[in-house]
Design an enzyme around this catalytic site. Structure first.
Site, PDB file in Angstrom:
ATOM      1  CG  ASP A  15     -64.228 -57.762  28.874  1.00 22.65           C
ATOM      2  OD1 ASP A  15     -63.490 -57.502  27.903  1.00 22.65           O
ATOM      3  OD2 ASP A  15     -65.473 -57.680  28.819  1.00 22.65           O
ATOM      4  CE1 TYR A  57     -66.662 -55.233  30.635  1.00 26.99           C
ATOM      5  CE2 TYR A  57     -68.098 -54.083  32.175  1.00 26.99           C
ATOM      6  CZ  TYR A  57     -67.883 -54.679  30.950  1.00 26.99           C
ATOM      7  OH  TYR A  57     -68.899 -54.709  30.018  1.00 26.99           O
TER       8      TYR A  57
END
Length: 251
Positions: free
Chosen positions: A144, A105
């Site tokens: 992400d 992330y």
């Protein structure tokens, strides 16, 4: 081997929006999660057959990653490099026989690009980490990554040019990563796929209008690409402001 990655934007909230039903539907060997926003003891749920690995942020209710796997890794490590990058629970690396799986992330550069300078430091350190892994065995990076790499990856490129996630600096770091021996699996298999997005703002009915960004990826070592049989975006799956992305890998 079926791999799924999903920024759930709070796993406790996503559990109330069909997360376990999705897991049954996905039938994945490994499910990688970002932005879990919790410690493992804060949610009690049944997911038979999966071993869970958590990397939670020191700050409560913030960031965090998890790897849920039906295949036992050879080893699992949390974070990378020195302590500067390891307070926010952003990276888990699971070593399998044929490859390393890295769930990530990436830090957001935030409003006003106030964290862009740190983001550039992160990018260089993280790329070096992936290259170190790649010298031992191939790498599958998922998560992400908080950047829309090309104009095709965002609905309104001109209007977003200096917004976090679409700055020249962030896009340039993605280009550097790919040049270092890695491939964006979705774009390699779908070079002309437009309006293929994985994140939509909650504002202005963006998802209804498909005014989105593709910021969730499976990036693989170049030498693994011939083993990728499928790379998809499951944009019909609700439960978060992101949707899951999928990789099928023949190993």
């Amino acid at each position: 081997m079926k791999l799924v990655s999903w920024n759930v934007n709070g796993l406790r909230a996503c559990l109330g929006k069909g997360f376990l039903d999705f897991c049954g539907f996905a039938d994945a060997d490994v499910i990688c999660l970002q932005e879990t926003k919790m410690k493992p003891e804060q949610a009690d749920f049944e997911l038979p057959g999966y071993t869970r690995y958590w990397n939670s942020a020191e700050k409560a209710g913030y960031s965090g990653t998890a790897v849920l796997t039906r295949r036992e890794p050879l080893s699992v490590t949390y974070g990378f490099g020195d302590g500067e990058h390891n307070h926010e629970g952003r990276v888990i690396t699971a070593e399998f026989e044929r490859f390393y799986l890295v769930c990530c992330y990436t830090p957001n550069s935030q409003d006003g690009l106030r964290r862009l300078e740190y983001r550039m430091v992160w990018e260089d350190a993280f790329r070096a980490y992936l290259q170190t892994l790649d010298r031992t065995k191939p790498v599958v990076l998922c998560g992400d990554l908080n950047v829309a790499h090309e104009e095709i990856d965002i609905k309104n490129p001109a209007a977003n040019r200096r917004n976090a996630g679409f700055t020249d600096e962030e896009r340039g770091k993605m280009t550097e990563l790919l040049a270092a021996g890695f491939t964006d699996s979705f774009r390699a298999l779908h070079p002309d796929a437009a309006e293929a997005y994985s994140w939509w703002s909650y504002r202005f009915h963006a998802r209804d209008r498909n005014a989105g960004w593709r910021i969730d990826y499976f990036i693989v070592s170049n030498r693994l690409m011939d083993r990728v049989s499928r790379a998809d975006i499951w944009n019909e799956v609700q439960g978060s402001d992101h949707c899951p992305v999928l990789l099928d890998l023949d190993v």
